[in-house]
Design a protein around this motif. Structure first.
Motif, PDB file in Angstrom:
ATOM      1  N   SER A 100      34.717  84.748 -35.030  1.00  0.00           N
ATOM      2  CA  SER A 100      34.590  83.532 -35.831  1.00  0.00           C
ATOM      3  C   SER A 100      35.756  83.407 -36.808  1.00  0.00           C
ATOM      4  CB  SER A 100      33.268  83.540 -36.597  1.00  0.00           C
ATOM      5  OG  SER A 100      33.211  84.643 -37.483  1.00  0.00           O
ATOM      6  N   ASP A 104      35.038  78.040 -38.459  1.00  0.00           N
ATOM      7  CA  ASP A 104      33.772  78.210 -37.735  1.00  0.00           C
ATOM      8  C   ASP A 104      32.623  78.447 -38.709  1.00  0.00           C
ATOM      9  OD1 ASP A 104      35.018  77.983 -35.270  1.00  0.00           O
ATOM     10  OD2 ASP A 104      35.210  80.151 -34.986  1.00  0.00           O
ATOM     11  N   ARG A 105      32.859  79.296 -39.701  1.00  0.00           N
ATOM     12  CA  ARG A 105      31.799  79.622 -40.672  1.00  0.00           C
ATOM     13  C   ARG A 105      31.464  78.431 -41.557  1.00  0.00           C
ATOM     14  NH1 ARG A 105      34.555  84.626 -40.178  1.00  0.00           N
ATOM     15  NH2 ARG A 105      36.069  84.101 -41.793  1.00  0.00           N
ATOM     16  N   THR A 108      29.435  75.989 -39.428  1.00  0.00           N
ATOM     17  CA  THR A 108      28.114  76.525 -39.108  1.00  0.00           C
ATOM     18  C   THR A 108      27.196  76.508 -40.310  1.00  0.00           C
ATOM     19  OG1 THR A 108      29.036  77.943 -37.379  1.00  0.00           O
ATOM     20  CG2 THR A 108      26.878  78.547 -38.249  1.00  0.00           C
ATOM     21  N   TYR A 109      27.656  77.028 -41.426  1.00  0.00           N
ATOM     22  CA  TYR A 109      26.795  77.103 -42.613  1.00  0.00           C
ATOM     23  C   TYR A 109      26.493  75.713 -43.164  1.00  0.00           C
ATOM     24  CZ  TYR A 109      28.389  81.967 -42.366  1.00  0.00           C
ATOM     25  OH  TYR A 109      28.697  83.233 -41.928  1.00  0.00           O
ATOM     26  N   TRP A 186      28.314  84.770 -33.738  1.00  0.00           N
ATOM     27  CA  TRP A 186      27.387  83.648 -33.872  1.00  0.00           C
ATOM     28  C   TRP A 186      28.110  82.371 -34.280  1.00  0.00           C
ATOM     29  CZ3 TRP A 186      25.135  82.044 -38.979  1.00  0.00           C
ATOM     30  CH2 TRP A 186      24.287  80.927 -38.833  1.00  0.00           C
ATOM     31  N   GLU A 187      28.911  82.429 -35.351  1.00  0.00           N
ATOM     32  CA  GLU A 187      29.565  81.222 -35.842  1.00  0.00           C
ATOM     33  C   GLU A 187      30.544  80.653 -34.823  1.00  0.00           C
ATOM     34  OE1 GLU A 187      29.055  84.016 -39.473  1.00  0.00           O
ATOM     35  OE2 GLU A 187      29.615  84.168 -37.358  1.00  0.00           O
ATOM     36  N   ASN A 188      31.250  81.539 -34.132  1.00  0.00           N
ATOM     37  CA  ASN A 188      32.187  81.090 -33.108  1.00  0.00           C
ATOM     38  C   ASN A 188      31.447  80.402 -31.962  1.00  0.00           C
ATOM     39  OD1 ASN A 188      33.405  81.978 -30.262  1.00  0.00           O
ATOM     40  ND2 ASN A 188      35.118  81.674 -31.662  1.00  0.00           N
ATOM     41  N   ALA A 191      29.834  76.872 -33.494  1.00  0.00           N
ATOM     42  CA  ALA A 191      30.691  75.956 -34.254  1.00  0.00           C
ATOM     43  C   ALA A 191      31.085  74.696 -33.485  1.00  0.00           C
ATOM     44  CB  ALA A 191      31.936  76.687 -34.749  1.00  0.00           C
ATOM     45  N   CYS A 194      28.344  72.317 -33.962  1.00  0.00           N
ATOM     46  CA  CYS A 194      28.285  71.911 -35.370  1.00  0.00           C
ATOM     47  C   CYS A 194      29.379  70.906 -35.705  1.00  0.00           C
ATOM     48  CB  CYS A 194      28.423  73.139 -36.270  1.00  0.00           C
ATOM     49  SG  CYS A 194      27.055  74.303 -36.169  1.00  0.00           S
ATOM     50  N   ASN A 230      21.890  75.829 -32.384  1.00  0.00           N
ATOM     51  CA  ASN A 230      21.754  77.242 -32.043  1.00  0.00           C
ATOM     52  C   ASN A 230      21.460  77.470 -30.567  1.00  0.00           C
ATOM     53  OD1 ASN A 230      21.952  79.058 -34.508  1.00  0.00           O
ATOM     54  ND2 ASN A 230      20.602  77.445 -35.267  1.00  0.00           N
TER      55      ASN A 230
END
Length: 331
Positions: A100, A104-105, A108-109, A186-188, A191, A194, A230
């Motif tokens: 990630s 990406d983070r 995602t967040y 996860w984020e990668n 994303a 997202c 997700n």
């Protein structure tokens, strides 16, 4: 044994290769060779010709902690129809492709914060029971939506298709080398979804916050958003072939059918890759497949446009060698 020894020598002579944590735990410090058949990607041998035509045998061989994959075999598909695939990855490639990034983070967040905000608006607006029902419906709608999108990208278009071209090509590449999804952070992994969902979802949250959206609708959309973004992570877990690599809660949810299981999604990974498209829980596979929903759509599209879906024929991946269809190699 000679072939396997050669693989060990090739793997050890590589600069740095991507290691499989699950296999390392199993092998420990021993420098041995073991062979395991993936319970998702490998299809059992059958004496029936009609079954063999729809069988793929993707073997994952563990060689001193590294993965090599044998090409899928079929009674109707020749090796010439399978493009050259990359079976191992250097640490630099893993960091480039699967780790990630800051963006990406952020994506995602931020998207998860919006989804949580919509759920809060839904449950705080009164009528918690109605909001809970709406959230469950959002979960089911996300599963169905993931299946419909998966069906469309599996069967139509290529790298030249507007907006979704790269996604279409990457889904076909996933059929060729499905194990690569398990390397992703996860984020990668989530994303890209997202990125497309954040702006419209934020606008809907603003409407929910000022009371324009009914609380039940806000709860539905918040649940739908959370599960859709997700879906690729649930998809990744369904390709994780060893329980040691999954948290206990994930294994429990898979066994209960709340998240898509290896068995449920494994039914999709058999040529010609028709049916079992849903990747949130797989609960909607039965009504969608059983009702002939996709078959009816395919027939209607064919009658109106003359375009056949890819699942009407045995897999032919030669189109992935075309210059405009190279996104799967850099996914």
């Amino acid at each position: 044994l000679a072939c396997r020894s050669a693989r060990v020598q090739r793997a050890s002579s590589a600069a740095v290769v991507r290691r499989n944590p699950t296999l390392e735990r199993r092998l420990g410090s021993q420098a041995g060779i073991c062979a395991t058949r993936s319970r998702i990607h490998a299809s059992s041998t059958s004496t029936s010709t009609s079954v063999n035509k729809r069988t793929a045998a993707t073997k994952v061989n563990a060689v001193a902690g590294t993965e090599t994959v044998e090409a899928p075999t079929s009674t109707t598909s020749s090796p010439s129809k399978i493009p050259q695939r990359q079976l191992t990855f250097s640490e630099e490639e893993v960091e480039t492709r699967f780790a990630s990034t800051t963006m990406d983070r952020v994506l995602t967040y931020s998207t998860h914060a919006v989804a949580a905000g919509m759920l809060v608006c839904g449950f705080s607006g009164g009528g918690a029971a109605i909001a809970a029902i709406a959230a469950v419906l959002g979960y089911l709608a996300a599963d169905a939506g993931s299946g419909i999108f998966h069906w469309a990208t599996d069967n139509y278009g290529d790298g030249r298709t507007p907006v979704f071209g790269d996604v279409i090509v990457k889904f076909q590449g996933h059929h060729l080398q499905p194990w690569t999804i398990t390397y992703r952070d996860w984020e990668n992994n989530v994303a890209p979804i997202c990125k497309g969902a954040l702006a419209p979802a934020a606008a809907l949250l603003a409407l929910a916050a000022v009371g324009v959206l009914p609380p039940a609708l806000s709860a539905f959309l918040g649940s739908f958003l959370g599960f859709v973004v997700n879906s690729q992570e649930f998809h990744k877990w369904s390709h994780t072939t060893n329980d040691d690599n999954l948290p206990p809660v994930v294994r429990l949810l898979q066994s209960c059918g709340i998240l898509v299981s290896r068995k449920e999604h494994g039914a999709h990974h058999k040529p010609p890759f028709e049916g079992h498209y849903c990747i949130v829980s797989g609960l909607m596979n039965a009504p969608l497949d059983g009702s002939g929903f996709f078959k009816k759509l395919e027939t209607a599209i064919h009658e109106r446009t003359g375009v056949k879906p890819r699942c009407w024929n045995e897999p032919d991946y030669t189109f992935l060698e075309e210059p405009h269809n190279q996104a799967w190699r850099i996914q």
